[in-house]
Design a protein around this motif. Structure first.
Motif, PDB file in Angstrom:
ATOM      1  N   ASN A  78       5.726   5.075   0.841  1.00  0.00           N
ATOM      2  CA  ASN A  78       6.497   4.181   1.711  1.00  0.00           C
ATOM      3  C   ASN A  78       7.908   3.967   1.184  1.00  0.00           C
ATOM      4  OD1 ASN A  78       4.495   3.782   3.618  1.00  0.00           O
ATOM      5  ND2 ASN A  78       3.612   2.031   2.546  1.00  0.00           N
ATOM      6  N   ALA A  79       8.043   3.829  -0.129  1.00  0.00           N
ATOM      7  CA  ALA A  79       9.366   3.592  -0.706  1.00  0.00           C
ATOM      8  C   ALA A  79      10.238   4.841  -0.617  1.00  0.00           C
ATOM      9  CB  ALA A  79       9.223   3.142  -2.158  1.00  0.00           C
ATOM     10  N   THR A  80       9.630   6.007  -0.801  1.00  0.00           N
ATOM     11  CA  THR A  80      10.387   7.254  -0.672  1.00  0.00           C
ATOM     12  C   THR A  80      10.891   7.432   0.759  1.00  0.00           C
ATOM     13  OG1 THR A  80       9.072   8.288  -2.427  1.00  0.00           O
ATOM     14  CG2 THR A  80      10.268   9.757  -0.941  1.00  0.00           C
ATOM     15  N   SER A  81      10.030   7.106   1.715  1.00  0.00           N
ATOM     16  CA  SER A  81      10.437   7.167   3.111  1.00  0.00           C
ATOM     17  C   SER A  81      11.556   6.169   3.402  1.00  0.00           C
ATOM     18  CB  SER A  81       9.226   6.884   4.004  1.00  0.00           C
ATOM     19  OG  SER A  81       9.607   6.810   5.362  1.00  0.00           O
ATOM     20  N   LYS A  82      11.459   4.994   2.813  1.00  0.00           N
ATOM     21  CA  LYS A  82      12.499   3.975   3.019  1.00  0.00           C
ATOM     22  C   LYS A  82      13.831   4.447   2.461  1.00  0.00           C
ATOM     23  CE  LYS A  82      13.662  -0.860   2.088  1.00  0.00           C
ATOM     24  NZ  LYS A  82      13.170  -2.176   1.608  1.00  0.00           N
ATOM     25  N   ARG A  83      13.812   5.082   1.304  1.00  0.00           N
ATOM     26  CA  ARG A  83      15.057   5.572   0.704  1.00  0.00           C
ATOM     27  C   ARG A  83      15.738   6.577   1.633  1.00  0.00           C
ATOM     28  NH1 ARG A  83      16.001  10.168  -2.589  1.00  0.00           N
ATOM     29  NH2 ARG A  83      18.038  10.012  -3.609  1.00  0.00           N
ATOM     30  N   ILE A  94      15.804   3.571  -4.932  1.00  0.00           N
ATOM     31  CA  ILE A  94      14.925   2.503  -4.480  1.00  0.00           C
ATOM     32  C   ILE A  94      14.097   2.035  -5.675  1.00  0.00           C
ATOM     33  CG2 ILE A  94      12.763   2.055  -3.232  1.00  0.00           C
ATOM     34  CD1 ILE A  94      14.922   1.686  -1.336  1.00  0.00           C
ATOM     35  N   VAL A  95      14.061   0.737  -5.881  1.00  0.00           N
ATOM     36  CA  VAL A  95      13.189   0.141  -6.884  1.00  0.00           C
ATOM     37  C   VAL A  95      11.985  -0.414  -6.130  1.00  0.00           C
ATOM     38  CG1 VAL A  95      12.965  -1.584  -8.707  1.00  0.00           C
ATOM     39  CG2 VAL A  95      15.163  -0.441  -8.329  1.00  0.00           C
ATOM     40  N   ALA A  96      10.848   0.235  -6.292  1.00  0.00           N
ATOM     41  CA  ALA A  96       9.664  -0.111  -5.511  1.00  0.00           C
ATOM     42  C   ALA A  96       8.645  -0.841  -6.371  1.00  0.00           C
ATOM     43  CB  ALA A  96       9.031   1.160  -4.937  1.00  0.00           C
ATOM     44  N   ASN A  97       7.893  -1.742  -5.727  1.00  0.00           N
ATOM     45  CA  ASN A  97       6.794  -2.400  -6.438  1.00  0.00           C
ATOM     46  C   ASN A  97       5.691  -2.773  -5.471  1.00  0.00           C
ATOM     47  OD1 ASN A  97       8.005  -4.566  -5.155  1.00  0.00           O
ATOM     48  ND2 ASN A  97       8.472  -5.702  -7.010  1.00  0.00           N
ATOM     49  N   ASP A  98       4.534  -3.014  -6.052  1.00  0.00           N
ATOM     50  CA  ASP A  98       3.365  -3.424  -5.292  1.00  0.00           C
ATOM     51  C   ASP A  98       3.275  -4.943  -5.349  1.00  0.00           C
ATOM     52  OD1 ASP A  98       0.869  -3.975  -4.230  1.00  0.00           O
ATOM     53  OD2 ASP A  98      -0.176  -2.409  -5.348  1.00  0.00           O
ATOM     54  N   GLU A 107       0.858  -1.194   0.000  1.00  0.00           N
ATOM     55  CA  GLU A 107       0.000   0.000   0.000  1.00  0.00           C
ATOM     56  C   GLU A 107       0.890   1.238   0.000  1.00  0.00           C
ATOM     57  OE1 GLU A 107      -2.292   0.006   3.567  1.00  0.00           O
ATOM     58  OE2 GLU A 107      -0.550  -0.238   4.871  1.00  0.00           O
ATOM     59  N   ASP A 108       0.335   2.349  -0.490  1.00  0.00           N
ATOM     60  CA  ASP A 108       1.064   3.621  -0.521  1.00  0.00           C
ATOM     61  C   ASP A 108       2.502   3.420  -0.999  1.00  0.00           C
ATOM     62  OD1 ASP A 108      -1.197   4.904   0.534  1.00  0.00           O
ATOM     63  OD2 ASP A 108      -0.552   4.506   2.589  1.00  0.00           O
ATOM     64  N   VAL A 109       2.633   2.807  -2.169  1.00  0.00           N
ATOM     65  CA  VAL A 109       3.942   2.350  -2.640  1.00  0.00           C
ATOM     66  C   VAL A 109       4.952   3.479  -2.724  1.00  0.00           C
ATOM     67  CG1 VAL A 109       5.171   1.273  -4.556  1.00  0.00           C
ATOM     68  CG2 VAL A 109       2.920   0.404  -3.877  1.00  0.00           C
ATOM     69  N   VAL A 110       4.598   4.568  -3.399  1.00  0.00           N
ATOM     70  CA  VAL A 110       5.555   5.657  -3.588  1.00  0.00           C
ATOM     71  C   VAL A 110       5.928   6.306  -2.260  1.00  0.00           C
ATOM     72  CG1 VAL A 110       5.931   7.924  -4.641  1.00  0.00           C
ATOM     73  CG2 VAL A 110       4.836   6.098  -5.958  1.00  0.00           C
ATOM     74  N   ASP A 142      16.835  10.906  -6.586  1.00  0.00           N
ATOM     75  CA  ASP A 142      16.792  12.330  -6.233  1.00  0.00           C
ATOM     76  C   ASP A 142      15.850  13.105  -7.154  1.00  0.00           C
ATOM     77  OD1 ASP A 142      18.485  12.309  -4.042  1.00  0.00           O
ATOM     78  OD2 ASP A 142      20.296  12.629  -5.239  1.00  0.00           O
ATOM     79  N   ASP A 143      15.653  12.588  -8.361  1.00  0.00           N
ATOM     80  CA  ASP A 143      14.814  13.288  -9.333  1.00  0.00           C
ATOM     81  C   ASP A 143      13.329  13.006  -9.147  1.00  0.00           C
ATOM     82  OD1 ASP A 143      17.077  14.375 -10.569  1.00  0.00           O
ATOM     83  OD2 ASP A 143      17.339  12.589 -11.830  1.00  0.00           O
ATOM     84  N   GLY A 144      12.972  12.135  -8.202  1.00  0.00           N
ATOM     85  CA  GLY A 144      11.575  11.827  -7.967  1.00  0.00           C
ATOM     86  C   GLY A 144      11.245  10.378  -8.275  1.00  0.00           C
ATOM     87  N   ALA A 145       9.978  10.122  -8.544  1.00  0.00           N
ATOM     88  CA  ALA A 145       9.480   8.767  -8.787  1.00  0.00           C
ATOM     89  C   ALA A 145       9.190   8.590 -10.279  1.00  0.00           C
ATOM     90  CB  ALA A 145       8.225   8.506  -7.969  1.00  0.00           C
ATOM     91  N   GLU A 146       9.809   7.587 -10.855  1.00  0.00           N
ATOM     92  CA  GLU A 146       9.642   7.283 -12.284  1.00  0.00           C
ATOM     93  C   GLU A 146       8.947   5.925 -12.421  1.00  0.00           C
ATOM     94  OE1 GLU A 146      12.464   6.041 -16.064  1.00  0.00           O
ATOM     95  OE2 GLU A 146      13.287   7.382 -14.526  1.00  0.00           O
TER      96      GLU A 146
END
Length: 398
Positions: free
Chosen positions: A333-338, A346-350, A328-331, A370-374
């Motif tokens: 949670n993954a941004t926080s983890k980074r 971070i390579v994030a997935n659901d 849940e809340d992938v972006v 650093d450039d955001g979520a792609e």
């Protein structure tokens, strides 16, 4: 990439020949030209029309086609390619190659060529393990022929064992390794993969559903680009890639120790699904049901490998890539983890059960930098790995 590379593809007979159609499509996507040669046995499984349509080239079939002999000649055909690929390479084709026979177009091309040859064996397990095939295999290896596979698995005949044809992604990686550019040549990259098993007693353990497929694909893709890969894997379902240094571990603490020993490296890709906790006092005997009820298990936190490596003062890799499996809340949670771990990407997935990603063949990832979520589209894990490997190569080149 394989732009402008010429592949002469010899298609042998066998149910696995259907995989060749996918291979041709992927080779064309990467810019290679494919000239198909279809054996009579191969025609029983794939049609000349389907091969020709995907390759965008005429399919060659007959040694004694006088028109072709006048225009090109089988000698020229055998030498005009950058690589000859035989897939599937049946026991019969391997025997002909090892014995120097040339009684059809395929075997004649193979005998006449001065081009490197890559073969992809596929046959019944008993045929693969037969002493005659073993002798032929050894002779071909001595002659400089390279192999991809075979893998171990279920056969179309209902048996199980070695002899299953390698998957198109594995073949493509081998071709890439042979012909592709090598932007990662001279770079040493660490890849962790698979789950860890944290013992409860000698027969029980805590684990997760990770198959190790994505980490294995990443290691294969990096090696194809010329990297010297150290592959640290937990007890994964998929076999490790060829051509890399493989170190097998069981627990998170095992993995942490091996990772520390493997440093320094130019990049670290931490794709392993490491267990967060372990049982503090695993029993050395199997736990039994008793009248006292369910045994109480006490847990301790495992080493945080990604965070530890990311915060090293010495031997921190210039590029540290972590993975985040979220439900849940992938972006977010993954941004926080980074941020929390201190890694570069971070390579994030659901991995929610409905996605079928954990343990499946495809992945849909979001690369957070650093450039955001792609966000990347859903695709086979091999293609995710190839795209990530290219991005790593670009980053290390800057």
């Amino acid at each position: 990439m394989l732009a402008s590379k010429k592949i002469l593809l010899i298609v042998g007979g066998g149910i696995a020949a259907y995989k060749v159609l996918e291979l041709v499509r992927r080779l064309r996507e990467r810019g290679a030209s494919v000239t198909p040669v279809l054996t009579r046995a191969g025609e029983e499984f794939v049609t000349p029309l389907s091969l020709s349509a995907l390759a965008g080239q005429k399919v060659y079939r007959d040694l004694f086609d006088l028109t072709d002999e006048a225009e090109m000649g089988h000698i020229q055909l055998s030498r005009s390619a950058d690589l000859v690929v035989v897939a599937p390479a049946t026991a019969d084709l391997m025997a002909k190659m090892a014995g120097g026979l040339a009684n059809d177009l395929a075997s004649t091309l193979l005998l006449a060529t001065d081009t490197p040859v890559l073969i992809v064996p596929a046959m019944n397990v008993r045929m693969w393990t037969h002493p005659a095939t073993g002798r032929n295999r050894a002779q071909l290896a001595a002659d400089g022929v390279r192999f991809v596979g075979p893998n171990e698995g279920d056969m179309a005949c209902g048996e199980y064992g070695p002899g299953r044809m390698a998957e198109p992604a594995e073949i493509l990686a081998a071709i890439d390794s042979q012909l592709g550019d090598k932007p990662l040549a001279g770079k040493r990259i660490l890849v962790t993969s698979g789950p860890t098993h944290e013992p409860i007693d000698p027969v029980r353990y805590i684990a997760n559903r990770s198959s190790g497929a994505q980490g294995t694909a990443v290691a294969r893709a990096l090696a194809a680009l010329g990297a010297d890969v150290v592959f640290v894997t937990g007890p994964a379902d998929v076999p490790p890639p060829e051509g890399v240094e493989v170190i097998r571990v069981e627990t998170a603490r095992n993995m942490a120790s091996v990772v520390q020993t493997a440093l320094p490296v130019d990049a670290g890709v931490f794709a392993a699904a490491v267990a967060d906790w372990r049982v503090t006092s695993a029993s050395d005997r199997k736990l039994k049901k008793t009248r006292d009820g369910v045994p109480a298990l006490e847990f301790a936190e495992n080493p945080d490998i990604l965070k530890t490596v990311s915060h090293l003062e010495e031997d921190r890799p210039p590029l540290v890539v972590g993975f985040a499996a979220e439900t849940e809340d992938v972006v977010a949670n993954a941004t926080s983890k980074r941020t929390r771990k201190g890694c570069d990407w971070i390579v994030a997935n659901d991995v929610s059960p409905a996605t079928g990603i954990m343990g499946g063949q495809e992945n849909a990832v979001i690369l957070i930098t650093d450039d955001g979520a792609e966000e990347w589209p859903r695709m086979p894990k091999e293609l995710v790995a190839q795209k990530l490997a290219r991005r790593i190569a670009d980053a290390l080149a800057d």
